[in-house]
Design a protein around this motif. Structure first.
Motif, mmCIF file in Angstrom:
data_model
loop_
_atom_site.group_PDB
_atom_site.id
_atom_site.type_symbol
_atom_site.label_atom_id
_atom_site.label_comp_id
_atom_site.label_asym_id
_atom_site.label_seq_id
_atom_site.Cartn_x
_atom_site.Cartn_y
_atom_site.Cartn_z
ATOM 1 N N TRP A 192 -88.461 82.769 70.949
ATOM 2 C CA TRP A 192 -87.568 83.758 70.034
ATOM 3 C C TRP A 192 -87.443 83.417 68.597
ATOM 4 O O TRP A 192 -87.140 82.383 68.423
ATOM 5 C CB TRP A 192 -85.995 83.872 70.737
ATOM 6 C CG TRP A 192 -85.222 85.119 70.285
ATOM 7 C CD1 TRP A 192 -85.348 86.392 70.402
ATOM 8 C CD2 TRP A 192 -84.158 84.861 69.004
ATOM 9 N NE1 TRP A 192 -84.481 87.133 69.687
ATOM 10 C CE2 TRP A 192 -83.972 86.325 68.754
ATOM 11 C CE3 TRP A 192 -83.898 83.782 68.412
ATOM 12 C CZ2 TRP A 192 -83.016 86.373 67.776
ATOM 13 C CZ3 TRP A 192 -82.870 84.192 67.527
ATOM 14 C CH2 TRP A 192 -82.202 85.254 67.176
ATOM 15 N N SER B 228 -84.235 89.131 74.948
ATOM 16 C CA SER B 228 -84.026 89.712 73.736
ATOM 17 C C SER B 228 -83.126 89.095 72.887
ATOM 18 O O SER B 228 -82.151 89.725 72.414
ATOM 19 C CB SER B 228 -83.651 91.306 73.838
ATOM 20 O OG SER B 228 -84.798 92.074 74.708
ATOM 21 N N GLY B 229 -83.102 87.796 72.748
ATOM 22 C CA GLY B 229 -82.346 86.980 71.876
ATOM 23 C C GLY B 229 -80.973 86.725 72.478
ATOM 24 O O GLY B 229 -80.056 86.320 71.819
ATOM 25 N N CYS B 230 -80.443 87.278 73.746
ATOM 26 C CA CYS B 230 -79.472 86.801 74.373
ATOM 27 C C CYS B 230 -79.212 86.093 75.582
ATOM 28 O O CYS B 230 -80.195 86.346 76.340
ATOM 29 C CB CYS B 230 -78.581 88.136 74.302
ATOM 30 S SG CYS B 230 -78.195 88.992 72.703
ATOM 31 N N TYR C 142 -77.189 86.195 79.298
ATOM 32 C CA TYR C 142 -76.435 86.908 80.101
ATOM 33 C C TYR C 142 -76.078 86.249 81.343
ATOM 34 O O TYR C 142 -76.890 85.748 82.006
ATOM 35 C CB TYR C 142 -77.073 88.402 80.504
ATOM 36 C CG TYR C 142 -77.594 89.023 79.265
ATOM 37 C CD1 TYR C 142 -76.542 90.312 78.793
ATOM 38 C CD2 TYR C 142 -78.859 88.892 78.489
ATOM 39 C CE1 TYR C 142 -77.259 91.173 77.601
ATOM 40 C CE2 TYR C 142 -79.004 89.813 77.473
ATOM 41 C CZ TYR C 142 -78.266 90.731 77.198
ATOM 42 O OH TYR C 142 -78.714 91.451 76.055
ATOM 43 N N ARG D 214 -72.150 87.941 77.580
ATOM 44 C CA ARG D 214 -73.481 87.822 76.654
ATOM 45 C C ARG D 214 -73.263 87.137 75.572
ATOM 46 O O ARG D 214 -72.078 87.115 74.740
ATOM 47 C CB ARG D 214 -73.870 89.134 76.036
ATOM 48 C CG ARG D 214 -75.133 89.587 75.490
ATOM 49 C CD ARG D 214 -75.550 90.740 75.290
ATOM 50 N NE ARG D 214 -74.575 91.471 74.607
ATOM 51 C CZ ARG D 214 -74.971 92.825 73.955
ATOM 52 N NH1 ARG D 214 -76.253 93.222 74.445
ATOM 53 N NH2 ARG D 214 -74.106 93.680 73.420
ATOM 54 N N CYS E 53 -75.494 85.852 72.123
ATOM 55 C CA CYS E 53 -76.671 85.959 71.512
ATOM 56 C C CYS E 53 -76.835 85.149 70.446
ATOM 57 O O CYS E 53 -75.932 84.286 69.820
ATOM 58 C CB CYS E 53 -76.568 87.464 70.819
ATOM 59 S SG CYS E 53 -76.484 88.667 72.066
#
Length: 304
Positions: free
Chosen positions: A69, A86-88, A90, A117, A119
């Protein structure tokens, strides 16, 4: 909603050079290997969640699957943070919030679930509704279960003491301590059933951090640390935890200093098959913001 183990895990993530942030949103669609992520992985024998398998180091990642990333290599799965997408990161929120809470945005558990979450950015972590999990369901690893057990550990509120508490003076040591008992100062353990084994997480008191208001301007505090809960005052004895005030409390609110305490714990875990789970890179801190001790400090006037 974020529990203490989750918040502490975020500190570990920040400590390895990655800053976590919450990207505000009531709901989101995520999937592994999104456009800005390159996922690669090699399965390592024993990394399927069985006791003693996989890599438990690096702050909680399991196995060797990695994602890229913004030019950084990060674990695609972390036992303490969950799936990366996507950069996070969870992780399924436990327990799930009431469906009347705003985070559901009118959805229900029939539509999906709430995930914690975190990020890679600069804002605070938070929670989000997802219609489906951001990655394939994984069997719980021993380390993941160790964090789940840690979530259930809640030390009792300490009862704070100081001596002298009503006639302390500038330049003279003030004893600090709290009542040491197993629910407050540990060790404290909790166990969770895994697939064919039990994981027990134990916290042992490592350090006591006292925070004291320092100045009438407000927003200023000073900290001092002690290695134990402190010893109750006894004439002629030496305190194991003490502090020397350098100015009177005359300018403070209500003319007193306000002391608070937080506890830093060493975390260990093992399975019922007597396999140690590596938690060496993880410490845990308990805060008690509503537990305070007020101490008036006077200045001794010397007459010549």
């Amino acid at each position: 909603m974020l529990n203490s183990a989750w918040r502490a895990a975020l500190c570990v993530l920040t400590g390895i050079g990655l800053t976590v942030a919450f990207v505000p949103s009531a709901s989101a669609d995520v999937a592994p290997c999104a456009d800005d992520i390159i996922c690669t992985g090699i399965h390592v024998p024993g990394s399927d969640g069985t006791p003693g398998g996989g890599s438990a180091g690096g702050g909680g990642d399991s196995g060797t699957e990695t994602c890229s990333w913004n030019g950084q290599t990060v674990p695609c799965w972390r036992d303490d943070l969950g799936w990366f997408s996507s950069g996070c990161y969870y992780r399924l929120a436990k327990p799930q919030p009431l469906e009347s809470e705003d985070v559901w945005d009118g959805k229900t558990s029939k539509d999906g679930a709430i995930y914690d979450r975190a990020c890679l950015g600069n804002e605070a972590p938070g929670s989000v509704f997802l219609a489906q999990a951001p990655g394939p369901m994984k069997p719980p690893t021993p380390r993941q279960l160790a964090f789940d057990a840690l979530d259930q550990i809640k030390p009792a509120k300490p009862k704070l003491h100081a001596a002298p508490q009503t006639d302390a003076v500038v330049g003279s040591p003030v004893w600090f301590w709290f009542d040491a008992n197993q629910p407050t100062s540990g060790p404290i353990s909790h166990s969770i059933q895994g697939p064919g084994y039990v994981v027990t997480t134990t916290v042992t008191l490592k350090q006591v951090v006292w925070t004291i208001d320092d100045g009438p301007a407000g927003h200023r505090t000073q900290e001092f640390t002690c290695a134990d809960p402190g010893t109750p005052f006894a004439a002629g004895q030496t305190p194991s935890c003490s502090h020397i005030f350098t100015s009177s409390s005359a300018g403070m609110k209500d003319h007193v200093y306000t002391a608070r305490v937080s506890l830093v714990w060493r975390v260990t875990a093992k399975t019922s098959t007597n396999v140690d789970i590596d938690m060496a890179d993880f410490t845990w801190r308990s805060e008690f913001p509503d537990v305070t001790l007020q101490i008036p400090v006077n200045e001794v006037q010397v007459l010549n």
